[in-house]
Each structure stands twice: as structure tokens, then as C-alpha cells.
Design a protein around this motif. Sequence first.
Motif, PDB file in Angstrom:
ATOM      1  N   LEU A  28       0.971  -1.571  -0.020  1.00  0.00           N
ATOM      2  CA  LEU A  28      -0.238  -0.120   0.084  1.00  0.00           C
ATOM      3  C   LEU A  28       0.626   1.079   0.101  1.00  0.00           C
ATOM      4  CD1 LEU A  28      -2.935  -1.580   2.367  1.00  0.00           C
ATOM      5  CD2 LEU A  28      -2.599  -0.991  -0.244  1.00  0.00           C
ATOM      6  N   VAL A  29       1.796   1.101   0.393  1.00  0.00           N
ATOM      7  CA  VAL A  29       2.801   2.619   0.941  1.00  0.00           C
ATOM      8  C   VAL A  29       3.563   2.860  -0.629  1.00  0.00           C
ATOM      9  CG1 VAL A  29       4.677   3.055   1.478  1.00  0.00           C
ATOM     10  CG2 VAL A  29       3.372   2.311   3.312  1.00  0.00           C
ATOM     11  N   GLU A  30       3.531   2.080  -1.625  1.00  0.00           N
ATOM     12  CA  GLU A  30       4.522   2.297  -2.944  1.00  0.00           C
ATOM     13  C   GLU A  30       3.626   1.819  -3.489  1.00  0.00           C
ATOM     14  OE1 GLU A  30       7.119  -1.235  -3.171  1.00  0.00           O
ATOM     15  OE2 GLU A  30       8.562  -0.033  -1.545  1.00  0.00           O
ATOM     16  N   ARG A  31       2.189   1.535  -4.105  1.00  0.00           N
ATOM     17  CA  ARG A  31       0.956   1.749  -4.916  1.00  0.00           C
ATOM     18  C   ARG A  31       1.257   3.404  -4.249  1.00  0.00           C
ATOM     19  NH1 ARG A  31      -4.297  -0.970  -3.849  1.00  0.00           N
ATOM     20  NH2 ARG A  31      -2.934  -2.616  -3.465  1.00  0.00           N
ATOM     21  N   HIS A  32       1.062   3.798  -3.223  1.00  0.00           N
ATOM     22  CA  HIS A  32       0.752   4.717  -2.910  1.00  0.00           C
ATOM     23  C   HIS A  32       1.776   6.295  -3.114  1.00  0.00           C
ATOM     24  CE1 HIS A  32      -3.993   3.771  -2.896  1.00  0.00           C
ATOM     25  NE2 HIS A  32      -3.592   3.213  -2.220  1.00  0.00           N
ATOM     26  N   LEU A  53       9.661   1.048   8.815  1.00  0.00           N
ATOM     27  CA  LEU A  53       9.969   2.428   7.672  1.00  0.00           C
ATOM     28  C   LEU A  53      10.133   2.809   6.713  1.00  0.00           C
ATOM     29  CD1 LEU A  53      12.994   1.212   9.965  1.00  0.00           C
ATOM     30  CD2 LEU A  53      13.407   3.444   8.917  1.00  0.00           C
ATOM     31  N   PHE A  54       8.943   3.785   6.470  1.00  0.00           N
ATOM     32  CA  PHE A  54       8.934   3.664   5.023  1.00  0.00           C
ATOM     33  C   PHE A  54       9.189   5.634   4.560  1.00  0.00           C
ATOM     34  CE2 PHE A  54       5.191   3.891   6.878  1.00  0.00           C
ATOM     35  CZ  PHE A  54       4.236   5.101   7.134  1.00  0.00           C
ATOM     36  N   SER A  55       9.454   5.916   3.920  1.00  0.00           N
ATOM     37  CA  SER A  55       9.328   7.799   3.535  1.00  0.00           C
ATOM     38  C   SER A  55       8.618   7.849   1.897  1.00  0.00           C
ATOM     39  CB  SER A  55      10.886   7.440   2.713  1.00  0.00           C
ATOM     40  OG  SER A  55      11.628   7.922   3.993  1.00  0.00           O
ATOM     41  N   GLU A  63       0.533  12.776   3.992  1.00  0.00           N
ATOM     42  CA  GLU A  63      -1.237  13.663   4.844  1.00  0.00           C
ATOM     43  C   GLU A  63      -2.159  13.092   3.533  1.00  0.00           C
ATOM     44  OE1 GLU A  63      -0.648  17.560   5.490  1.00  0.00           O
ATOM     45  OE2 GLU A  63       0.604  16.941   7.443  1.00  0.00           O
ATOM     46  N   LYS A  64      -1.808  12.669   2.862  1.00  0.00           N
ATOM     47  CA  LYS A  64      -2.658  12.279   1.271  1.00  0.00           C
ATOM     48  C   LYS A  64      -2.746  10.782   0.998  1.00  0.00           C
ATOM     49  CE  LYS A  64      -2.838  12.670  -4.193  1.00  0.00           C
ATOM     50  NZ  LYS A  64      -2.335  12.838  -4.987  1.00  0.00           N
ATOM     51  N   TYR A  65      -1.236  10.528   1.675  1.00  0.00           N
ATOM     52  CA  TYR A  65      -1.671   8.783   1.803  1.00  0.00           C
ATOM     53  C   TYR A  65      -2.588   8.259   2.690  1.00  0.00           C
ATOM     54  CZ  TYR A  65       0.678   4.793   3.938  1.00  0.00           C
ATOM     55  OH  TYR A  65       0.634   3.745   5.258  1.00  0.00           O
ATOM     56  N   ARG A  66      -2.176   9.126   3.941  1.00  0.00           N
ATOM     57  CA  ARG A  66      -3.755   8.853   5.371  1.00  0.00           C
ATOM     58  C   ARG A  66      -5.006   9.147   5.263  1.00  0.00           C
ATOM     59  NH1 ARG A  66      -2.108   6.338  10.123  1.00  0.00           N
ATOM     60  NH2 ARG A  66      -3.251   7.801  11.187  1.00  0.00           N
ATOM     61  N   ALA A  67      -5.287   9.458   4.649  1.00  0.00           N
ATOM     62  CA  ALA A  67      -6.544  10.059   3.686  1.00  0.00           C
ATOM     63  C   ALA A  67      -6.880   8.889   3.637  1.00  0.00           C
ATOM     64  CB  ALA A  67      -6.737  11.376   2.831  1.00  0.00           C
ATOM     65  N   LEU A  68      -6.622   7.714   3.160  1.00  0.00           N
ATOM     66  CA  LEU A  68      -7.185   6.889   2.965  1.00  0.00           C
ATOM     67  C   LEU A  68      -7.617   5.896   4.127  1.00  0.00           C
ATOM     68  CD1 LEU A  68      -4.569   6.351  -0.335  1.00  0.00           C
ATOM     69  CD2 LEU A  68      -7.176   6.744  -0.522  1.00  0.00           C
ATOM     70  N   PHE A  69      -6.567   5.573   4.923  1.00  0.00           N
ATOM     71  CA  PHE A  69      -7.037   5.233   5.706  1.00  0.00           C
ATOM     72  C   PHE A  69      -8.280   4.885   7.124  1.00  0.00           C
ATOM     73  CE2 PHE A  69      -2.881   3.874   8.591  1.00  0.00           C
ATOM     74  CZ  PHE A  69      -2.279   4.346   7.292  1.00  0.00           C
ATOM     75  N   GLY A  70      -9.185   4.302   6.796  1.00  0.00           N
ATOM     76  CA  GLY A  70     -10.854   4.028   6.923  1.00  0.00           C
ATOM     77  C   GLY A  70     -11.339   4.240   5.501  1.00  0.00           C
TER      78      GLY A  70
END
Length: 101
Positions: A28-32, A53-55, A63-70
Motif C-alpha cells: 500500500l505504501v509503495e502503491r501510493h 520504516l517508510f518514506s 498526508e494524502k496517503y493517510r487520508a485513505l485510512f478507513g
Amino acid sequence: MITCVVDYVIDPAEIEAFEEFGRRWIELVERHGGTHHGYFLPAEGASDRALALFSFPSLAAYEKYRALFGVDPDFVAADKIRDDSGCVLRYDRSFLRPLER
């Protein structure tokens, strides 16, 4: 660039579920738009700690990635692994930046 370090306290009896949880989040991190540096699991010593660890290129990208949570079904499914298994007991998140030469 900003790097997120997640320090987990895990249930050692649920390590296989934690590994599956981790594999999903790497994807998911890499896809986004992020770069996942991996999950680091217990080898010797304490058997209930793990790190991830991810960057992302910027805090705004994170924050754009975090907006997808839930919201995003794939994010919900990844969290369901954690919730159903109880593999994660607690976690803390920190943000770091690299020291440039």
C-alpha cells in the motif's frame, strides 16, 4: 523527504499475522507514492518489538496517503488483519528527516 518510523509492540504468538499485515502495508505504501524500507522483526532479544520504516517525498504526500485510512477498501482490509488477529498490541509513530551531506 520524510520518513515514518513505526515502533510496534506485537503479540509473539501472532507473528505470522503480523507478517501478513506488514506485507499488505508495504504494498500500500509503495502503491501510493511512498518507499517502504521494510519491517524489521524480532530475531534475538525481546520478541515483542518490531519496526517499520517508510518514506514519502514530503509531509503533504504522506498526508494524502493517510487520508485513505478507513476509507479505501484495501487499507481497511489490511487493518482487519491486525484487528482480527490482535497481532499489534501497541504502536508509536515518529517522523524523521535525513541529514544531508
